[in-house]
Scaffold this motif. Structure first.
Motif, mmCIF file in Angstrom:
data_model
loop_
_atom_site.group_PDB
_atom_site.id
_atom_site.type_symbol
_atom_site.label_atom_id
_atom_site.label_comp_id
_atom_site.label_asym_id
_atom_site.label_seq_id
_atom_site.Cartn_x
_atom_site.Cartn_y
_atom_site.Cartn_z
ATOM 1 N N GLN A 1 29.858 -92.679 52.088
ATOM 2 C CA GLN A 1 30.670 -92.502 53.278
ATOM 3 C C GLN A 1 29.820 -91.887 54.386
ATOM 4 O OE1 GLN A 1 33.915 -93.336 53.356
ATOM 5 N NE2 GLN A 1 34.516 -92.524 55.344
ATOM 6 N N VAL A 2 29.586 -92.658 55.423
ATOM 7 C CA VAL A 2 28.802 -92.164 56.545
ATOM 8 C C VAL A 2 29.666 -91.247 57.390
ATOM 9 C CG1 VAL A 2 27.618 -92.819 58.659
ATOM 10 C CG2 VAL A 2 27.328 -94.203 56.594
ATOM 11 N N GLN A 3 29.115 -90.104 57.736
ATOM 12 C CA GLN A 3 29.795 -89.176 58.634
ATOM 13 C C GLN A 3 28.859 -88.778 59.757
ATOM 14 O OE1 GLN A 3 31.219 -86.096 55.893
ATOM 15 N NE2 GLN A 3 33.273 -86.952 56.095
ATOM 16 N N LEU A 4 29.405 -88.723 60.947
ATOM 17 C CA LEU A 4 28.643 -88.353 62.127
ATOM 18 C C LEU A 4 29.368 -87.227 62.838
ATOM 19 C CD1 LEU A 4 27.989 -91.963 63.498
ATOM 20 C CD2 LEU A 4 26.444 -90.598 62.094
ATOM 21 N N THR A 28 21.264 -92.758 53.156
ATOM 22 C CA THR A 28 20.021 -92.903 53.910
ATOM 23 C C THR A 28 20.258 -93.884 55.046
ATOM 24 O OG1 THR A 28 19.298 -94.681 52.440
ATOM 25 C CG2 THR A 28 18.592 -92.447 51.879
ATOM 26 N N PHE A 29 19.483 -93.746 56.103
ATOM 27 C CA PHE A 29 19.756 -94.522 57.308
ATOM 28 C C PHE A 29 18.602 -95.435 57.707
ATOM 29 C CE2 PHE A 29 23.786 -92.785 58.538
ATOM 30 C CZ PHE A 29 23.838 -91.578 57.869
ATOM 31 N N ARG A 52 16.316 -97.064 66.776
ATOM 32 C CA ARG A 52 16.275 -97.592 65.417
ATOM 33 C C ARG A 52 15.742 -96.496 64.487
ATOM 34 N NH1 ARG A 52 14.969 -103.942 65.098
ATOM 35 N NH2 ARG A 52 16.359 -103.643 63.355
ATOM 36 N N TRP A 53 16.449 -96.295 63.384
ATOM 37 C CA TRP A 53 16.047 -95.238 62.472
ATOM 38 C C TRP A 53 14.658 -95.517 61.916
ATOM 39 C CZ3 TRP A 53 19.147 -91.066 62.043
ATOM 40 C CH2 TRP A 53 18.715 -90.081 61.139
ATOM 41 N N SER A 54 14.388 -96.764 61.590
ATOM 42 C CA SER A 54 13.069 -97.141 61.081
ATOM 43 C C SER A 54 12.238 -97.675 62.233
ATOM 44 C CB SER A 54 13.216 -98.210 59.991
ATOM 45 O OG SER A 54 11.963 -98.606 59.496
ATOM 46 N N LYS A 76 15.730 -84.251 58.963
ATOM 47 C CA LYS A 76 16.993 -83.522 59.119
ATOM 48 C C LYS A 76 18.192 -84.446 59.265
ATOM 49 C CE LYS A 76 14.977 -79.459 61.408
ATOM 50 N NZ LYS A 76 14.988 -78.632 62.645
ATOM 51 N N LYS A 77 17.940 -85.748 59.401
ATOM 52 C CA LYS A 77 19.020 -86.710 59.652
ATOM 53 C C LYS A 77 19.783 -86.336 60.916
ATOM 54 C CE LYS A 77 19.816 -88.379 54.946
ATOM 55 N NZ LYS A 77 20.836 -88.597 53.884
#
Length: 126
Positions: A1-4, A28-29, A52-54, A76-77
């Motif tokens: 579950q992604v949380q922001l 992971t993103f 972009r995360w990557s 730290k995301k």
């Protein structure tokens, strides 16, 4: 579950600066694009910036180019939006968003992002 979760909004005078933060959790993103959008009173939500995360490629709306900078801390995301030279027209609720395997040419389309934070208010006084 992604949380922001966004933080860092507030009241600032014209010409001032704020840094918004977005804490991402739940997975992971590496295959995600992270976006910042804003919604002005009575208007539709609009694209502000994306990263972009990557790889860290970035894109900006024309209205914020040269004033705003999007960045990330992979360990730290966290995703950040540094806002300088703020104007009254930047007043809005700012949202962090995450989209999985986003086609990069669609970075400015809110419908492509599947996860959203609750938003943080930014008010720029004249």
């Amino acid at each position: 579950q992604v949380q922001l979760a966004e933080s860092g909004g507030g009241l600032v005078q014209t010409g001032g600066s704020l840094r918004l933060s977005c804490t991402a959790s739940g997975r992971t993103f590496n295959d995600y694009t992270m976006g910042w959008f804003r919604q002005l009173p009575g208007k539709e939500r609009e694209f502000v910036a994306a990263i972009r995360w990557s790889g860290g490629s970035t894109r900006y709306a024309d209205s914020v180019k040269g004033r705003f900078t999007v960045s990330k801390d992979t360990f730290k995301k966290m995703v950040y939006l540094q806002m300088n030279s703020l104007k009254p027209e930047d007043t809005a609720v700012y949202y962090c968003a995450a989209g999985a395997r986003l086609i990069w040419s669609t970075y400015d389309q809110g419908s492509r992002y599947g996860h959203w934070g609750q938003g943080t208010q930014v008010t720029v006084s004249s």
